[in-house]
Design a protein around this motif. Structure first.
Motif, PDB file in Angstrom:
ATOM      1  N   GLY A 126       0.794  -1.215   0.000  1.00 55.10           N
ATOM      2  CA  GLY A 126       0.000   0.000   0.000  1.00 55.10           C
ATOM      3  C   GLY A 126       0.830   1.269   0.000  1.00 55.10           C
ATOM      4  O   GLY A 126       0.285   2.361  -0.043  1.00 55.10           O
ATOM      5  N   GLY A 127       2.118   1.156   0.044  1.00 55.96           N
ATOM      6  CA  GLY A 127       2.999   2.316   0.062  1.00 55.96           C
ATOM      7  C   GLY A 127       4.402   1.858   0.425  1.00 55.96           C
ATOM      8  O   GLY A 127       4.673   0.662   0.559  1.00 55.96           O
ATOM      9  N   THR A 128       5.294   2.818   0.567  1.00 63.12           N
ATOM     10  CA  THR A 128       6.675   2.504   0.927  1.00 63.12           C
ATOM     11  C   THR A 128       6.712   1.858   2.313  1.00 63.12           C
ATOM     12  O   THR A 128       6.119   2.380   3.256  1.00 63.12           O
ATOM     13  N   GLN A 129       7.377   0.711   2.408  1.00 58.25           N
ATOM     14  CA  GLN A 129       7.416  -0.038   3.664  1.00 58.25           C
ATOM     15  C   GLN A 129       8.430  -1.168   3.584  1.00 58.25           C
ATOM     16  O   GLN A 129       9.013  -1.427   2.533  1.00 58.25           O
ATOM     17  N   ASP A 130       8.616  -1.846   4.722  1.00 61.10           N
ATOM     18  CA  ASP A 130       9.501  -3.006   4.780  1.00 61.10           C
ATOM     19  C   ASP A 130       8.722  -4.270   4.448  1.00 61.10           C
ATOM     20  O   ASP A 130       7.595  -4.453   4.907  1.00 61.10           O
ATOM     21  N   VAL A 131       9.351  -5.148   3.661  1.00 64.77           N
ATOM     22  CA  VAL A 131       8.859  -6.511   3.469  1.00 64.77           C
ATOM     23  C   VAL A 131       9.732  -7.373   4.366  1.00 64.77           C
ATOM     24  O   VAL A 131      10.951  -7.359   4.257  1.00 64.77           O
ATOM     25  N   VAL A 132       9.086  -8.091   5.279  1.00 65.56           N
ATOM     26  CA  VAL A 132       9.803  -8.835   6.316  1.00 65.56           C
ATOM     27  C   VAL A 132       9.538 -10.326   6.143  1.00 65.56           C
ATOM     28  O   VAL A 132       8.400 -10.734   5.904  1.00 65.56           O
ATOM     29  N   ALA A 133      10.587 -11.123   6.272  1.00 72.62           N
ATOM     30  CA  ALA A 133      10.446 -12.579   6.290  1.00 72.62           C
ATOM     31  C   ALA A 133      10.792 -13.058   7.689  1.00 72.62           C
ATOM     32  O   ALA A 133      11.853 -12.739   8.225  1.00 72.62           O
ATOM     33  N   ILE A 134       9.869 -13.805   8.288  1.00 70.47           N
ATOM     34  CA  ILE A 134      10.116 -14.441   9.579  1.00 70.47           C
ATOM     35  C   ILE A 134      10.166 -15.939   9.320  1.00 70.47           C
ATOM     36  O   ILE A 134       9.231 -16.509   8.753  1.00 70.47           O
TER      37      ILE A 134
END
Length: 157
Positions: A126-134
């Motif tokens: 939805g906008g600039t942000q972090d994509v995180v893998a757990i």
């Protein structure tokens, strides 16, 4: 065979098959993921880990573009360095978008039979942000990595 008898038989088979299929998530888990109140990033992490600590690790690599022209289809790849043996393997990879209203993008469950801990997909941002893998390991520990993605146009928010 007449059409009516075929449709009756087909309906009976479909009903029996739907009862025998395994459920993907329990009702309680579905309430945690989807509901009237959207889940925050911290709540999603807590739901995945059960409150256990998450350690950033170089073993986990998130590959996503630094700049995405279209937030509706952002390619994301997660690779985990793991021997994938019966005693040491990746149990699950969870992909989250830190600022989306529904932060959980994908949950992938693995076994040693997979041979390699790798997953690729496309997510909506939805906008600039972090994509995180757990990443959940077979010993119960959780590892993580993240990649910041700048969305220029077409965000889904």
């Amino acid at each position: 065979m007449e059409r009516r008898s075929f449709l009756k038989s087909f309906g009976a088979v479909a009903a029996v098959c739907s009862v025998g299929l395994p459920q993907i998530a329990s009702a309680d888990e579905a309430k945690k993921v989807v509901g009237p109140n959207e889940m925050s990033y911290d709540n999603a992490v807590a739901a995945i880990t059960g409150g256990k600590p998450v350690t950033p690790s170089a073993k986990v690599v998130v590959s996503a573009p630094e700049i995405a022209e279209n937030g509706a289809v952002v390619p994301v790849k997660v690779t985990v360095e793991s021997p994938m043996t019966s005693k040491d393997y990746v149990k699950a990879i969870h992909v989250l978008a830190s600022k989306n209203s529904n932060v959980r993008c994908a949950n992938i469950y693995l076994t040693p039979a997979n041979g390699e801990a790798y997953f690729g997909t496309r997510v909506k941002l939805g906008g600039t942000q972090d994509v995180v893998a757990i990443v959940e390991m077979s010993d119960g520990t959780f590892l993580s990595a993240k990649q910041n993605v700048k969305v220029t146009i077409g965000g889904c928010g």
